[in-house]
Design a protein around this motif. Structure first.
Motif, PDB file in Angstrom:
ATOM      1  N   UNK A 160      27.764 -32.472 -29.725  1.00 33.22           N
ATOM      2  CA  UNK A 160      26.548 -33.040 -30.189  1.00 33.22           C
ATOM      3  C   UNK A 160      25.541 -32.810 -28.732  1.00 33.22           C
ATOM      4  N   UNK A 172      16.681 -45.162 -39.908  1.00 31.99           N
ATOM      5  CA  UNK A 172      16.871 -46.452 -39.263  1.00 31.99           C
ATOM      6  C   UNK A 172      17.895 -47.085 -39.709  1.00 31.99           C
ATOM      7  N   UNK A 173      18.555 -47.912 -38.855  1.00 29.98           N
ATOM      8  CA  UNK A 173      19.715 -48.902 -39.251  1.00 29.98           C
ATOM      9  C   UNK A 173      19.598 -50.157 -38.221  1.00 29.98           C
ATOM     10  N   UNK A 202      30.986 -36.253 -30.281  1.00 34.25           N
ATOM     11  CA  UNK A 202      29.685 -36.615 -29.484  1.00 34.25           C
ATOM     12  C   UNK A 202      29.363 -35.666 -28.169  1.00 34.25           C
ATOM     13  N   UNK A 208      18.137 -49.805 -34.706  1.00 30.23           N
ATOM     14  CA  UNK A 208      17.933 -48.343 -34.250  1.00 30.23           C
ATOM     15  C   UNK A 208      17.142 -47.596 -34.982  1.00 30.23           C
ATOM     16  N   UNK A 209      16.076 -46.839 -34.533  1.00 31.86           N
ATOM     17  CA  UNK A 209      15.116 -46.118 -35.280  1.00 31.86           C
ATOM     18  C   UNK A 209      13.691 -46.318 -34.895  1.00 31.86           C
ATOM     19  N   UNK A 210      12.869 -45.818 -35.679  1.00 32.23           N
ATOM     20  CA  UNK A 210      11.337 -45.940 -35.528  1.00 32.23           C
ATOM     21  C   UNK A 210      10.935 -47.126 -35.726  1.00 32.23           C
ATOM     22  N   UNK A 211      10.038 -47.778 -35.005  1.00 31.02           N
ATOM     23  CA  UNK A 211       9.297 -48.832 -35.439  1.00 31.02           C
ATOM     24  C   UNK A 211      10.147 -50.314 -35.453  1.00 31.02           C
ATOM     25  N   UNK A 212      11.304 -50.173 -34.668  1.00 30.26           N
ATOM     26  CA  UNK A 212      12.291 -51.242 -34.922  1.00 30.26           C
ATOM     27  C   UNK A 212      12.102 -52.487 -34.222  1.00 30.26           C
ATOM     28  N   UNK A 241      16.906 -39.129 -30.728  1.00 36.67           N
ATOM     29  CA  UNK A 241      17.778 -39.767 -31.633  1.00 36.67           C
ATOM     30  C   UNK A 241      19.153 -39.603 -31.213  1.00 36.67           C
ATOM     31  N   UNK A 242      19.461 -38.215 -31.169  1.00 30.55           N
ATOM     32  CA  UNK A 242      21.017 -37.916 -30.836  1.00 30.55           C
ATOM     33  C   UNK A 242      21.462 -38.390 -29.617  1.00 30.55           C
ATOM     34  N   UNK A 302      25.944 -35.131 -37.209  1.00 30.65           N
ATOM     35  CA  UNK A 302      27.291 -34.498 -36.807  1.00 30.65           C
ATOM     36  C   UNK A 302      28.183 -35.526 -36.112  1.00 30.65           C
ATOM     37  N   UNK A 303      27.902 -36.581 -35.590  1.00 34.81           N
ATOM     38  CA  UNK A 303      28.924 -37.190 -34.816  1.00 34.81           C
ATOM     39  C   UNK A 303      29.557 -38.169 -35.938  1.00 34.81           C
ATOM     40  N   UNK A 343      20.821 -34.741 -39.288  1.00 40.91           N
ATOM     41  CA  UNK A 343      21.237 -35.238 -37.994  1.00 40.91           C
ATOM     42  C   UNK A 343      22.336 -36.302 -37.921  1.00 40.91           C
ATOM     43  N   UNK A 361      21.864 -42.080 -29.608  1.00 41.30           N
ATOM     44  CA  UNK A 361      22.779 -42.663 -30.366  1.00 41.30           C
ATOM     45  C   UNK A 361      24.212 -42.507 -29.680  1.00 41.30           C
ATOM     46  N   UNK A 362      24.216 -41.161 -28.962  1.00 43.83           N
ATOM     47  CA  UNK A 362      25.545 -40.999 -28.142  1.00 43.83           C
ATOM     48  C   UNK A 362      25.627 -42.104 -27.042  1.00 43.83           C
ATOM     49  N   UNK A 408      14.637 -35.921 -33.534  1.00 45.85           N
ATOM     50  CA  UNK A 408      16.167 -35.896 -33.597  1.00 45.85           C
ATOM     51  C   UNK A 408      16.745 -35.745 -32.316  1.00 45.85           C
TER      52      UNK A 408
END
Lengths: 389, 389
Positions: free
Chosen positions: B223, A3-4, B220, B14-18, B242-243, A211-212, A209, B246-247, B239
């Motif tokens: 990916x 998470x971020x 990107x 960004x991420x789980x439970x955010x 997520x990928x 790669x980017x 995960x 993120x992209x 994942x």
């Protein structure tokens, strides 16, 4: 990925003649501008005059504090804080590289704090407000212009302390690659080492995960490996300066490491070295980083080093063990940095076996372990330092 | 590179439970929160309830407007603007993808404007203020959550208008990949097409010295090419989601195109198509983009297409002409998108040769030329559209 949270509100002006943005940006703040800079080069290369011309356009009341040193000192910060409080400064304009900008971050917080700035830097007190500040970058290296981080050295206690606060993002940063034309060869080379080290500190992690982020790091490193030697041959080449300046910002603005945390153990160890011996940060990094790599490399993590060797240094992995490819990559990195003119051994700075114990002590003074890709202790510090002599 | 200004103040979680960040972020704004969302899926998949639970923690007075449509309509925006003005809404919370977020940007501006929002969108009037707003993203595609851009469709005039303002950055955006688990297969695939198209629109430019940006774009795209088919097989794979998520953000937050401007001609042409025929944006893009590529490809610019083919689709360039490598790459892209389930021809949406003239007219209605990598006119539109039938 992990998470971020990502939040980087710095407004970046990049390119030729971007100093023209200064009056417009300053208009949101008060009239009393305190200029902060280092040595005389800012005056010699014309950047000082160009900035003063822009400041006159908004009728700024300009004051200045010069002589902010590399590895900026707490004592200098404290003096500037006093000045800001007494004179009612509205805005700080840091003109220089990481040292001046790092100092500006501390001055900005200190000027609005009742507590002593060192207590805030060492987290004994919390910052509550900051003077607004902007930067005009004159050396591509630290990337401090687009983040909230700062490193201040306290020579009373021989401590070099990294810190940050959500309040210490510059309001804007102006990056004109032509402003770096006059940076001397050695400092230009050290800048490249520093930027590459920032990327590498991030690159070594175990998070899945990414790669980017990997691709971005590798592109940056390749770009610097290609451009570095050319720039040292042609210091007035716009595109080469542009490349280094762009990478310096990207390496430290938080984008390359979204979703994971880098290692930063070599930086911790270098801070221990330069808290005792006042050596150039990038010189210390160039010596220590390849030795850190050789120290932490093992069969389990060799794939990461191999990826670097193959993708950045074009090492062929055919028929070789991962560890051997990794070692070839490390050797290439060391060779590249030495070729740029960076030192290979601590002895180049007069640091000998006699000094190693004290530095190792310093490396674990604040906490017994450091690093993240591989967690290190005092014994690790000793071994890396001895390999670096 | 070209000179650039970069300023993206959006705070990203960004991420789980955010979603847990929501109460803290809302505390800076007023109590009256207007929730904006699209169809019923937000309620079915539990995201609505999860948000309401967080809103209760700050005792928010919650109102809601649902039914915001794909290709959001000016009429919907106007109704929401009236509501905000009458009810004194303090904060907008957009829950959805690009359509809901794009609508929120227009509503935020409209709620603080005396002028009609369409006059602001079409640049007849200037925006002066905006309601603060945040987003909770439930589909990875447009990347609208980390930029200031918006597209609104006026069905009175059949105009689909892209616009932006420094006032239309979300204050924060919450991206939890698990929130996209329930996105249906077709929309998931369209999201991947859309994200790749955003990268590709940027990728085609003539600006020199952009190897880092190139490397990021290529990473990107690789990916997404690797992950896309796997995700369609395993829609609940964290994942993979997520990928893609993120992209989607990186493609549109301004970082991949610092220092140059992309083409965006295909987006302009697709907007002309979907201003007349209400088809899914990414469906239109999947059809038009490979045909745009084949149309603009020539000997002078083939190197760019070749780089894409080699670095993203692993096409071997050995013993081949650049143009042929380029064409292989375009064929791979088309094949990849069709394999994901995207359409190949406008006929799939009932658009035939009879409709081409009207779309071509629309593509140059606002200005006679469009695109940047290659500047296109009505005749070009005709040829790309005919190739796309």
């Amino acid at each position: 990925m992990d998470n971020f949270t990502f939040h980087n509100p710095v407004k970046l002006f990049f390119g030729k003649n971007q100093l023209a943005a200064l009056p417009g940006e300053l208009s949101a703040y008060g009239k009393k501008v305190l200029l902060l800079y280092g040595g005389g080069s800012t005056k010699q290369n014309g950047i000082y005059d160009a900035i003063m011309e822009e400041l006159r356009k908004v009728n700024a009341e300009t004051e200045e504090i010069s002589g902010i040193e590399p590895n900026p000192k707490l004592s200098t910060v404290r003096q500037a804080v006093e000045h800001c409080k007494q004179e009612g400064v509205d805005f700080l304009l840091a003109v220089g590289g990481g040292s001046v900008i790092d100092a500006a971050k501390a001055i900005a917080i200190g000027a609005k704090a009742d507590a002593d700035i060192w207590d805030i830097i060492t987290k004994k007190e919390k910052p509550t407000d900051a003077l607004p500040f902007g930067t005009v970058v004159t050396i591509a290296s630290a990337g401090s212009e687009m983040n909230a981080s700062s490193v201040i050295t306290n020579w009373e206690t021989n401590e070099k302390q990294g810190w940050s606060s959500p309040l210490t993002y510059p309001k804007f940063s102006i990056l004109d690659p032509t402003f770096t034309y006059s940076v001397p060869k050695e400092q230009t080379a050290f800048g490249i080492v520093d930027i590459m080290a920032h990327v590498l500190e991030n690159y070594f992690h175990h998070t899945s995960n990414t790669p980017v982020q990997d691709g971005l790091c590798e592109s940056m490193l390749r770009n610097l490996v290609e451009t570095g030697p050319r720039l040292l041959e042609e210091p007035d080449h716009y595109q080469y300066r542009e490349t280094v300046m762009l990478n310096s910002v990207l390496a430290r603005n938080g984008m390359i490491n979204i979703g994971y945390k880098g290692d930063w153990g070599t930086h911790d160890l270098e801070h221990a070295v330069s808290a005792i011996h006042d050596i150039p940060h990038a010189g210390g990094i160039a010596i220590l980083f390849p030795n850190w790599m050789e120290h932490v490399l093992d069969k389990q993590n060799a794939a990461r080093f191999k990826q670097l060797a193959v993708r950045v240094f074009d090492i062929s992995p055919e028929g070789k063990k991962d560890v051997d490819v990794a070692l070839e990559g490390i050797a290439e990195l060391r060779k590249f940095w030495n070729h740029l003119g960076a030192p290979e051994k601590l002895a180049d700075y007069g640091i000998t076996a006699n000094h190693v114990e004290a530095i190792a002590d310093k490396s674990v003074a604040a906490k017994p372990e450091y690093g993240k890709f591989k967690i290190l202790n005092r014994q690790d510090s000793m071994e890396i330092l001895k390999a670096s002599l």
